[in-house]
Design an enzyme around this catalytic site. Sequence first.
Site, PDB file in Angstrom:
ATOM      1  N   GLN A 199      12.592   2.443   4.657  1.00 39.41           N
ATOM      2  CA  GLN A 199      11.241   2.134   5.149  1.00 39.41           C
ATOM      3  C   GLN A 199      10.376   1.596   4.010  1.00 39.41           C
ATOM      4  OE1 GLN A 199      10.659   2.423   8.414  1.00 39.41           O
ATOM      5  NE2 GLN A 199      12.699   3.318   8.668  1.00 39.41           N
ATOM      6  N   TYR A 238      17.060   9.540   9.570  1.00 38.21           N
ATOM      7  CA  TYR A 238      17.562   8.588  10.578  1.00 38.21           C
ATOM      8  C   TYR A 238      16.563   7.494  10.944  1.00 38.21           C
ATOM      9  CZ  TYR A 238      15.859  11.839  14.381  1.00 38.21           C
ATOM     10  OH  TYR A 238      15.149  12.649  15.215  1.00 38.21           O
ATOM     11  N   GLU A 239      17.030   6.543  11.713  1.00 34.09           N
ATOM     12  CA  GLU A 239      16.223   5.365  12.102  1.00 34.09           C
ATOM     13  C   GLU A 239      15.764   4.593  10.854  1.00 34.09           C
ATOM     14  OE1 GLU A 239      16.125   4.754  15.399  1.00 34.09           O
ATOM     15  OE2 GLU A 239      15.213   2.827  14.881  1.00 34.09           O
ATOM     16  N   GLY A 240      16.661   4.514   9.867  1.00 36.92           N
ATOM     17  CA  GLY A 240      16.322   3.917   8.572  1.00 36.92           C
ATOM     18  C   GLY A 240      15.756   4.981   7.666  1.00 36.92           C
TER      19      GLY A 240
END
Lengths: 594, 594
Positions: A449, A442-444
Amino acid sequence: MPVYRSPLRDQQFVIHELLDATAHYRDIPAYAEVDADTINQVLEESGRFCAEVLFPLNAVGDAEGCHYDKANHEVRTPTGFKAAWGQYREAGWNGLGADTAYGGQGLPALMQTAVGEMQNSANQAWAMYPGLSTGAYECLHEHGTPEQKALYLPKLVSGEWTGTMCLTEPHCGTDLGLIKTRAVPRDDGSYAITGTKIFISAGEHDLADNIIHLVLAKLPDAPEGSRGISLFIVPKFVPQADGSVGARNGIFCGGIEHKMGIHGNSTCQMIMEDAVGYLVSEPNKGLNAMFVMMNGARLGVGMQGLGLTEVAYQNAVAYAKDRVQGRALKGAAEPDKPADSILVHPDVRRMLLTARAYAEGGRALGYWTGLQLDVARSHPDEAKRREALAQVGLLTPIVKAFLTDNGFRAAVEGQQVFGGHGFIHETGVEQYVRDARINMIYEGTNGIQALDLLGRKVLRDNGAALRAFGAQIQAFVEAEGTSEAMNEFVTPLADLGDKFTKMTMELGMKAMGNADEVGAAATDYLRVAGHLVFAYLWARMARLALDKQDDPFYAAKLATARFYFARLLPEATAHMRALRAGAKSIDGMDLAWF
Amino acid sequence: MPVYRSPLRDQQFVIHELLDATAHYRDIPAYAEVDADTINQVLEESGRFCAEVLFPLNAVGDAEGCHYDKANHEVRTPTGFKAAWGQYREAGWNGLGADTAYGGQGLPALMQTAVGEMQNSANQAWAMYPGLSTGAYECLHEHGTPEQKALYLPKLVSGEWTGTMCLTEPHCGTDLGLIKTRAVPRDDGSYAITGTKIFISAGEHDLADNIIHLVLAKLPDAPEGSRGISLFIVPKFVPQADGSVGARNGIFCGGIEHKMGIHGNSTCQMIMEDAVGYLVSEPNKGLNAMFVMMNGARLGVGMQGLGLTEVAYQNAVAYAKDRVQGRALKGAAEPDKPADSILVHPDVRRMLLTARAYAEGGRALGYWTGLQLDVARSHPDEAKRREALAQVGLLTPIVKAFLTDNGFRAAVEGQQVFGGHGFIHETGVEQYVRDARINMIYEGTNGIQALDLLGRKVLRDNGAALRAFGAQIQAFVEAEGTSEAMNEFVTPLADLGDKFTKMTMELGMKAMGNADEVGAAATDYLRVAGHLVFAYLWARMARLALDKQDDPFYAAKLATARFYFARLLPEATAHMRALRAGAKSIDGMDLAWF
């Protein structure tokens, strides 16, 4: 039974000795009062709260999970979560880093980072509730109107209300340009929001009186794709002008996900049917508004990775000391007993040292990034802010992906130390593996990344931020180059730095000819970058430890540094070799053959 | 919804083209009738059974788990498991590799290996019931008296009864010399067995009429440690002389474990109170009796790793083709649609190719080992048997550890392809990660496998088995050394072979001075050994594929071989470097500092 104690001594080492944080804060008026005593007190008290209040609820949260009440669209959190939230709020932890103008304590991001590590070691699923709320707070603090700030921020800071970030939809997460949620202007200046969001962490729960959803949606006349996304406040209960909770809004939890881990956090499907929403920032600028807070949020996920690394290490050490089985290969260590503790086996210590080196290196990297975030946000000198922001931008995808990959590996190594006992719920360590897995997603995702690092942060600005980072390494190498004692660290660091620079230039050239070269190299590149940063920080930590070898803390630090250089850093070589094979190593396989 | 189809084409490639199995079987009277048609028919029918009967029960088994009825000490397996067991027995699958004298089909171990792969892809938790039973069958077939064989084997082969292996106790698993279970001789020649065993897979269930436990215990006068362990048959119901089920014996399930994965298999605590037991083999020779069947059992666990590698790959590919999001970096692949399938992204294909190369390489290694096991067991020429047995001994820890490590990595990569959707139960892929985790732990942890490889299989016989293996690589390198087309494979293979030989000699020297050098190197050494074997097999597969590039199967095979050499093999370099640091990289950290 699982164990956890906050790593206070090492936190102090990183903050005071490695980073000399208070020296930086003396130049930043907002933090000029933040002295070592304040820092130590926060660390100690937070460590106690995490170990005593949050940690005992970790296994409970995993076993019970959240419960969805379909009739009322409500979610009940696990036993004890709500009470812990009350204690947390009362002790003022929720506003630790928040603006004092809205009731916060105004402490630096570095402190939030350190506290975040401990909360995640103790109970990641629980820590996500304040974590998401902080994300919403930061977004509104940066982009809200004065009225929006006055109405929402005090409640988010006190913890009476919590917040969420509503981005993902069933058909898209990474590519938000495809979202279908619509926002139609209404006569009173508000918007009618309709759509479905999924994977909304803390989307519905019983901790707080109100939930402030920050929702990405498209206006009727929005341009196609990611240039046409706007951001809206969609509160669960529409607040009255006086701040009291008003009518129930048309945003409901339609169900919660049954997940591999973080069972204690409610991951919700949120359904909006003509829900009242308020525009944040300008029309079609929603994605920009979200991106500003990404550095903080991704640093936060990195601290989830670090937190699990640390607690997995601690539990594996406790088990290895306690478990008596087999004999040391070079002869019985405790001949009077029927067997030795498994700590005598080099392969067990290899697993433990792997987790330890990842934990201590990750702490150095995470806290360093937190400190630079403080400089980037609050230093009076604009040039220093800009420079720090570029470094934060460069380090953020590394913190997010490298520390969460390492966290997963450390959890797996820690579990392996337990043998069969690590596979059953009872010992608690398999939960760390399951919880750690989401941090890579999650969060990319970590693949995203890696693309962010190589494509945006390195190649797009022609390596400027990378050169600034490299200059620090170069300065260190030059300063220590003649030290015989430091040679074992400085030589491989300088060598990797040179190779990394060369490799980056090669990649830049190749990418001009074929954009797929970036995608084919990115994940390997990020892992090498992570090791370069780790090698630099471990060398600096070794430098600090070298002269204090009478103290076991520093002796262990130096031994761990040596382990890192000898046993973990070589991974970088493999990734450099793999990366050099380029896109053709992947393109050889036709899409139709999969 | 998860997907699975048996990889028939690739299985045929490995068995017929790479291994030319039937040519070997022509020299083995027991298998002289095993022709290509027979093999293909077994593969096809087993593939159908696995995909149609076992696979649909996989998610059911994970969600329901097993249920323990405390009052009756009974375990209920998940819905459908018992019915599938019935179909399995009726179709004759349970006796596939068993002796025809006891009702088996007498097919080679290679076929069991291939069938095992498919069963584990479809439903590892279910496949463990027949898997454990086969282990008990093999042990009794090798070590039982004629009377024991006549009484137990027909029932184990038909599947009316099942079997278990009871080794681990609460305080010891790896070090069985510490077991506390006692066996006291009784007047009638049987023994009274008392003690507690844990982690007993398939220890209690509702599939069969009787369960035959093979239990390690100590006689009253037994020598200390592992030289004092004896093996006993402890049936759930003591059979009458005519083979019918008699009195309930004093062995009971005291509870089942709540585990990270393989929920559909009952992992039991087994409590024995003066249970009737019958000695197998000679007193104090129990561990030897167990070890004889280890090769087969560990090959079986390797096939669990391979099975999950394959099914994780298939599901990730299906998702990547189906999921439409984002655009290819080098320009839209499908400009008419709002987005491209995520298969266009090189990093997604990197993850898929990683799993694919592990699956196809693992299949080659596992089946090759299975074929050598057939030669070792059944070839008329004793020299050939001995030679094959040494190769099986060398390859077994690699099959077990390398393929299960790879299986876990493949499951993790496959899950990553799904993004957030991979973290929720619904898509089914997170189960593969949880199930795959146990394979690295049981049947000897992968750390133990590494010690077995380096300490016992390589150093103890002064590298004789390794030299024999190296001679095959050398012969291949010499045969292909002048082929320009093969250069890209032969050169790195020859290079790694040379380095591996040198590294092994160095390790042998160091180990003479310090036994801990073996423990400090073992895990890295096994990973390098695995890559050496993979490089050899992938080079051979590339050789077969090179001349048939018009056929997409061979084109994909060559592309995957190239991916393996370019992107996965470099890992070996890192492990060689880490390993060379030796025990001092670990010993620097005092035990007291952990």
